[in-house]
Design a protein around this motif. Structure first.
Motif, PDB file in Angstrom:
ATOM      1  N   THR A  40       0.870  -1.165   0.073  1.00 43.85           N
ATOM      2  CA  THR A  40      -0.049  -0.005  -0.065  1.00 43.85           C
ATOM      3  C   THR A  40       1.063   1.339  -0.101  1.00 43.85           C
ATOM      4  O   THR A  40       2.053   1.041   0.348  1.00 43.85           O
ATOM      5  CB  THR A  40      -0.917   0.201   1.276  1.00 43.85           C
ATOM      6  OG1 THR A  40      -0.089  -0.005   2.194  1.00 43.85           O
ATOM      7  CG2 THR A  40      -2.007  -1.205   1.133  1.00 43.85           C
ATOM      8  N   GLU A  89      -8.759  -3.220   4.931  1.00 36.61           N
ATOM      9  CA  GLU A  89      -7.232  -3.416   5.417  1.00 36.61           C
ATOM     10  C   GLU A  89      -6.443  -4.264   4.211  1.00 36.61           C
ATOM     11  O   GLU A  89      -5.277  -4.303   4.137  1.00 36.61           O
ATOM     12  CB  GLU A  89      -6.976  -3.916   6.691  1.00 36.61           C
ATOM     13  CG  GLU A  89      -7.307  -2.956   7.605  1.00 36.61           C
ATOM     14  CD  GLU A  89      -8.895  -2.715   8.034  1.00 36.61           C
ATOM     15  OE1 GLU A  89      -9.500  -1.447   8.240  1.00 36.61           O
ATOM     16  OE2 GLU A  89      -9.490  -3.601   7.896  1.00 36.61           O
ATOM     17  N   ASP A  90      -7.268  -5.127   3.518  1.00 38.61           N
ATOM     18  CA  ASP A  90      -6.545  -5.801   2.622  1.00 38.61           C
ATOM     19  C   ASP A  90      -6.289  -5.151   1.135  1.00 38.61           C
ATOM     20  O   ASP A  90      -5.746  -5.646   0.242  1.00 38.61           O
ATOM     21  CB  ASP A  90      -7.442  -6.953   2.097  1.00 38.61           C
ATOM     22  CG  ASP A  90      -7.458  -8.279   3.300  1.00 38.61           C
ATOM     23  OD1 ASP A  90      -8.619  -8.404   3.738  1.00 38.61           O
ATOM     24  OD2 ASP A  90      -6.331  -8.324   4.015  1.00 38.61           O
TER      25      ASP A  90
END
Length: 119
Positions: A40, A89-90
């Protein structure tokens, strides 16, 4: 040199599943490993899971065990990542990678595929 091309990313709702694929071409030795990583913005690339190409021995990050499953189809030269019960959150760019049996690091990487999980 091994070439890798990921596919299967997209936008999904939380709680849903997604399967990523990675087409593998080039010379892969039986004891080589293939892995999935994710990244990310602003964070380091994170290990997700790996598999030994021939025998199928797998490893997964503790935080993803039970939700993410790595597999491969040797006949199709394809690596997979099954992701279940996804949460926001993935959300990340997911990469597949290749590590030679005699190396400690992954040296070939795909271009990545974006996975976005909405709440």
């Amino acid at each position: 040199q091994v070439q890798l091309v990921e596919s299967g990313g997209g936008l999904v709702q939380a709680g849903h599943s997604l399967r990523l694929s990675c087409a593998v071409s080039g010379r892969v030795f039986n004891a080589d490993a293939m892995g999935w990583f994710r990244q990310t913005p602003g964070k380091e690339r994170e290990f997700v899971a790996s598999i030994v190409w021939r025998v199928g021995t797998t490893r997964a990050a503790d935080s993803m065990k039970g939700r993410f499953t790595i597999s491969r189809d040797n006949g199709k030269n394809t690596l997979y990542l099954e992701m279940n019960n996804l949460n926001p959150e993935d959300t990340a760019v997911y990469y597949c990678a290749h590590r030679r049996w005699d190396s400690a690091s992954y040296s070939s990487w795909g271009q990545g595929t974006q996975v976005t999980v909405s709440s």
